[in-house]
Design a protein around this motif. Structure first.
Motif, PDB file in Angstrom:
ATOM      1  N   LYS A   1       0.875  -1.032  -0.161  1.00 21.51           N
ATOM      2  CA  LYS A   1       0.131  -0.129  -0.001  1.00 21.51           C
ATOM      3  C   LYS A   1       0.822   1.254   0.106  1.00 21.51           C
ATOM      4  O   LYS A   1       1.791   1.254   0.795  1.00 21.51           O
ATOM      5  CB  LYS A   1      -0.784  -0.186   1.146  1.00 21.51           C
ATOM      6  N   VAL A   2       0.583   2.312  -0.668  1.00 23.11           N
ATOM      7  CA  VAL A   2       1.241   3.527  -1.012  1.00 23.11           C
ATOM      8  C   VAL A   2       0.921   4.286   0.228  1.00 23.11           C
ATOM      9  O   VAL A   2      -0.098   4.625   0.256  1.00 23.11           O
ATOM     10  CB  VAL A   2       0.968   3.888  -2.124  1.00 23.11           C
ATOM     11  N   LEU A   3       1.987   4.746   0.996  1.00 28.62           N
ATOM     12  CA  LEU A   3       1.693   5.592   2.186  1.00 28.62           C
ATOM     13  C   LEU A   3       1.890   7.182   1.775  1.00 28.62           C
ATOM     14  O   LEU A   3       1.405   7.945   2.041  1.00 28.62           O
ATOM     15  CB  LEU A   3       2.682   5.146   3.312  1.00 28.62           C
ATOM     16  N   ASP A   4       2.874   7.234   0.766  1.00 30.57           N
ATOM     17  CA  ASP A   4       3.112   8.694   0.332  1.00 30.57           C
ATOM     18  C   ASP A   4       3.587   8.442  -1.035  1.00 30.57           C
ATOM     19  O   ASP A   4       4.786   7.702  -1.190  1.00 30.57           O
ATOM     20  CB  ASP A   4       4.241   9.335   1.105  1.00 30.57           C
ATOM     21  N   ALA A   5       3.039   9.208  -2.020  1.00 30.22           N
ATOM     22  CA  ALA A   5       3.295   8.808  -3.491  1.00 30.22           C
ATOM     23  C   ALA A   5       4.642   9.565  -3.718  1.00 30.22           C
ATOM     24  O   ALA A   5       5.355   9.162  -4.729  1.00 30.22           O
ATOM     25  CB  ALA A   5       2.458   9.317  -4.308  1.00 30.22           C
ATOM     26  N   GLY A   6       5.090  10.479  -3.128  1.00 37.62           N
ATOM     27  CA  GLY A   6       6.268  11.449  -3.195  1.00 37.62           C
ATOM     28  C   GLY A   6       6.108  12.238  -4.500  1.00 37.62           C
ATOM     29  O   GLY A   6       5.115  12.369  -5.099  1.00 37.62           O
ATOM     30  N   THR A   7       7.104  12.872  -4.840  1.00 38.28           N
ATOM     31  CA  THR A   7       7.315  13.946  -5.945  1.00 38.28           C
ATOM     32  C   THR A   7       8.361  13.633  -6.941  1.00 38.28           C
ATOM     33  O   THR A   7       9.437  13.721  -6.495  1.00 38.28           O
ATOM     34  CB  THR A   7       7.149  15.449  -5.465  1.00 38.28           C
ATOM     35  N   PRO A   8       7.848  13.244  -8.352  1.00 38.05           N
ATOM     36  CA  PRO A   8       8.926  12.986  -9.318  1.00 38.05           C
ATOM     37  C   PRO A   8       9.774  14.042  -9.172  1.00 38.05           C
ATOM     38  O   PRO A   8       9.409  15.345  -9.400  1.00 38.05           O
ATOM     39  CB  PRO A   8       8.348  12.704 -10.426  1.00 38.05           C
ATOM     40  N   GLY A   9      11.088  13.889  -9.569  1.00 39.12           N
ATOM     41  CA  GLY A   9      12.062  14.985 -10.081  1.00 39.12           C
ATOM     42  C   GLY A   9      11.865  15.322 -11.453  1.00 39.12           C
ATOM     43  O   GLY A   9      11.179  14.857 -12.159  1.00 39.12           O
ATOM     44  N   GLU A  10      13.022  16.362 -11.869  1.00 38.83           N
ATOM     45  CA  GLU A  10      12.988  16.565 -13.300  1.00 38.83           C
ATOM     46  C   GLU A  10      14.348  17.094 -13.527  1.00 38.83           C
ATOM     47  O   GLU A  10      15.266  17.612 -12.631  1.00 38.83           O
ATOM     48  CB  GLU A  10      11.858  17.856 -13.432  1.00 38.83           C
ATOM     49  N   GLN A  11      14.770  16.707 -14.843  1.00 43.95           N
ATOM     50  CA  GLN A  11      16.118  16.981 -15.161  1.00 43.95           C
ATOM     51  C   GLN A  11      16.074  17.230 -16.779  1.00 43.95           C
ATOM     52  O   GLN A  11      15.150  16.660 -17.641  1.00 43.95           O
ATOM     53  CB  GLN A  11      17.006  15.772 -15.055  1.00 43.95           C
ATOM     54  N   VAL A  12      17.086  18.125 -17.267  1.00 47.58           N
ATOM     55  CA  VAL A  12      17.252  18.454 -18.584  1.00 47.58           C
ATOM     56  C   VAL A  12      18.329  17.592 -19.264  1.00 47.58           C
ATOM     57  O   VAL A  12      19.371  17.474 -18.626  1.00 47.58           O
ATOM     58  CB  VAL A  12      17.537  19.833 -18.750  1.00 47.58           C
ATOM     59  N   VAL A  13      17.898  16.796 -20.233  1.00 49.36           N
ATOM     60  CA  VAL A  13      18.750  15.823 -20.936  1.00 49.36           C
ATOM     61  C   VAL A  13      19.046  16.352 -22.304  1.00 49.36           C
ATOM     62  O   VAL A  13      18.373  16.760 -23.288  1.00 49.36           O
ATOM     63  CB  VAL A  13      17.863  14.450 -21.128  1.00 49.36           C
ATOM     64  N   THR A  14      20.506  16.269 -22.644  1.00 54.29           N
ATOM     65  CA  THR A  14      20.858  16.533 -23.902  1.00 54.29           C
ATOM     66  C   THR A  14      21.481  15.055 -24.690  1.00 54.29           C
ATOM     67  O   THR A  14      22.138  14.271 -23.834  1.00 54.29           O
ATOM     68  CB  THR A  14      21.992  17.432 -23.952  1.00 54.29           C
ATOM     69  N   ALA A  15      21.033  14.744 -25.710  1.00 52.53           N
ATOM     70  CA  ALA A  15      21.241  13.383 -26.428  1.00 52.53           C
ATOM     71  C   ALA A  15      21.260  13.222 -27.690  1.00 52.53           C
ATOM     72  O   ALA A  15      20.654  14.291 -28.380  1.00 52.53           O
ATOM     73  CB  ALA A  15      20.113  12.084 -25.959  1.00 52.53           C
ATOM     74  N   ASP A  16      22.014  12.342 -28.429  1.00 51.93           N
ATOM     75  CA  ASP A  16      21.944  12.118 -29.839  1.00 51.93           C
ATOM     76  C   ASP A  16      21.151  10.846 -29.801  1.00 51.93           C
ATOM     77  O   ASP A  16      21.510   9.979 -29.370  1.00 51.93           O
ATOM     78  CB  ASP A  16      23.358  11.865 -30.350  1.00 51.93           C
ATOM     79  N   VAL A  17      20.091  10.894 -30.736  1.00 57.20           N
ATOM     80  CA  VAL A  17      19.270   9.775 -30.859  1.00 57.20           C
ATOM     81  C   VAL A  17      19.203   9.341 -32.549  1.00 57.20           C
ATOM     82  O   VAL A  17      19.047  10.165 -33.288  1.00 57.20           O
ATOM     83  CB  VAL A  17      17.820  10.072 -30.524  1.00 57.20           C
ATOM     84  N   ALA A  18      19.537   8.143 -32.513  1.00 61.55           N
ATOM     85  CA  ALA A  18      19.831   7.419 -33.827  1.00 61.55           C
ATOM     86  C   ALA A  18      18.478   6.675 -34.260  1.00 61.55           C
ATOM     87  O   ALA A  18      17.575   6.152 -33.568  1.00 61.55           O
ATOM     88  CB  ALA A  18      21.019   6.491 -33.807  1.00 61.55           C
ATOM     89  N   TYR A  19      17.971   6.975 -35.579  1.00 59.30           N
ATOM     90  CA  TYR A  19      16.738   6.369 -36.137  1.00 59.30           C
ATOM     91  C   TYR A  19      17.314   5.640 -37.426  1.00 59.30           C
ATOM     92  O   TYR A  19      18.095   6.056 -38.186  1.00 59.30           O
ATOM     93  CB  TYR A  19      15.992   7.346 -36.591  1.00 59.30           C
TER      94      TYR A  19
END
Length: 496
Positions: A312-330
């Motif tokens: 049972k979840v007692l405290d859902a918490g608060t998600p964090g946040e981050q800025v990501v720089t990436a090279d994505v291959a397609y």
């Protein structure tokens, strides 16, 4: 031979070149003939009366004649002027040089055109003397001869992995076709785009009637071929649904999976599905910056009021946040890999607190997964069917097996019915219903005998009945049904 230079001599015109070459030959020949005649006369004079008398003057004259001859043979070399239909093409040391060039041109033209080709024309050779450095390169003959073939022309040729695609007089036309294919996968973030196949543009001779339609080339390069990839079965999937999701017919999916029973698939099963592959694939790399959520760290707290496996979840918490720089291959627009170059946390995540049960579970508690109650042939699947001459909806699976085979509880729970069907359930004959909590119930019908009573707690795999053919039935089988909140669903989506 794909890059051949034209004859520089042709700037003079055929008649002027012929006249110039012949004039050189006649001048050099005349000089040799005059010198030889003078030398003969001097020799005759010197030996008159049977005596060999050579004065200093005679000696000097003879030396002069021999000097002229030496100069002529040093500066000039014997050669042949080649003429085709009266047009002087150049000079060669022997007719064989030109004949071999002609053979090569005819062989190449035959290969290009697809049929035996022979150059027609009146070829003649005339002797001449010429400076060695002015002999005509054989490549010049070949270029001239190719230019005389009306069915062959010089083009820019596009090939992919050695396969001819098309040609054009203008290289930019072919480049534009290739750029149009890449453009479909390029956006403002794209930093590179390349073809995965060997794509080449060459300048060479081709048949004059070769394909030069840019639209036809584009259609060829963007056409799709059918490949094969895999799909992992997930909860709720059906064979028909998987086929539809992959733009396939049921028969096509069955053909790709000959060893799979389409009426019995399970979660995690790997199926072969069709995949469309472009004739010319494009690999791109995008340089992107985006915001990403950071999951909350999980902290567990023991709770002895809950069973093991419960939480049972007692405290859902608060998600964090981050800025990501990436090279994505397609590949053709489908992501293949992602290389994260940097991350910058803009908000830290807080803990998610979960209470986990420590109380020992009773054997009858539901596990949330469902096993087959019996094993056998599925004689009737979930959904609409034709039975007893009428078209009707079938709410479960009919699993045929021998009379008296033990039927097991698909999961743990409480028996809420064990008896003979009445009312709307009269056709079920002897049947058992188990409640598994959370609105899930399973039904086991047409039993020959029942091994549990209403109110009993049963564990997963416990014997609850035996196979029979009671109620509305045409043979020994177990009718197995799954209901969620009172609505029948396809059991194949839940069985493991």
């Amino acid at each position: 031979m794909d890059e051949i230079l034209h004859l520089p001599q042709q700037e003079e015109g055929g008649e002027r070149l012929t006249a110039r070459l012949r004039a050189r030959a006649e001048t050099a020949g005349a000089a040799l003939r005059t010198g030889a005649e003078r030398f003969r006369r001097w020799t005759d004079t010197a030996t008159a009366g049977g005596r060999r008398i050579i004065s200093p003057l005679h000696f000097l004259a003879a030396a002069a004649v021999l000097g002229v001859a030496a100069v002529v043979t040093t500066v000039y070399t014997p050669a042949y002027v080649v003429e085709l239909n009266g047009v002087a093409l150049g000079t060669v040391t022997s007719p064989q040089v030109f004949e071999e060039a002609l053979d090569r041109v005819e062989a190449r033209a035959t290969s290009i055109l697809g049929y035996d080709y022979t150059l027609d024309g009146d070829i003649s050779y005339s002797l001449a003397l010429i400076e060695p450095e002015n002999l005509t390169p054989t490549a010049s003959f070949e270029t001239y001869l190719f230019d005389q073939i009306g069915d062959v022309m010089k083009n820019y040729v596009l090939t992919v992995n050695g396969q001819f695609i098309g040609a054009s007089q203008d290289r930019d036309t072919l480049t534009a076709v290739l750029d149009q294919i890449k453009a479909a996968y390029i956006n403002e973030n794209t930093i590179s785009a390349e073809f995965t196949s060997g794509v080449y543009i060459t300048h060479e001779y081709t048949a004059a009637n070769v394909n030069q339609d840019a639209d036809v080339m584009l259609a060829t390069l963007t056409s799709n071929t059918n490949g094969k990839t895999t799909y992992e079965v997930k909860q709720g999937d059906t064979f028909v649904g998987i086929a539809a999701a992959n733009d396939m017919t049921l028969s096509e999916l069955e053909a790709l999976n000959p060893d799979v029973d389409s009426s019995v698939i399970y979660i995690g099963q790997i199926l072969n599905v069709k995949e469309e592959i472009p004739f010319l694939s494009v690999k791109t790399v995008d340089h992107v910056t985006y915001t990403e959520s950071i999951a909350c760290p999980v902290v567990e707290v023991e709770d002895d009021t809950m069973y093991q496996g419960e939480s049972k979840v007692l405290d859902a918490g608060t998600p964090g946040e981050q800025v990501v720089t990436a090279d994505v291959a397609y590949l053709n627009g489908v992501e293949q890999e992602r290389e994260v170059l940097s991350t910058e946390v803009t908000r830290e995540a807080t803990n998610k607190v979960i209470a986990v049960g420590t109380k020992v579970r009773p054997s009858w508690l539901p596990t949330g997964s469902y096993i087959w109650p019996v094993y056998g042939n599925i004689t009737s699947s979930f959904g609409y069917r034709s039975i007893f001459g009428s078209y009707s909806y079938h709410s479960g699976l009919d699993i045929a097996t021998a009379y008296g085979t033990t039927i097991k509880a698909s999961d743990g729970g409480t028996v809420v019915w064990s008896g003979t069907g009445t009312g709307s359930y009269w056709s079920y004959g002897n049947y058992v219903v188990i409640d598994h909590g959370n609105g899930v119930q399973t039904y086991y019908a047409h039993c020959s005998s029942l091994l549990v009573s209403t109110g009993d707690k049963v564990y997963q795999g416990q014997p609850i009945a035996r196979v029979g053919s009671t109620g509305r039935s045409t043979g020994n089988h177990c009718h197995f049904e799954v209901k969620i909140n009172g609505t029948s669903v396809n059991p194949l989506a839940y069985l493991n």
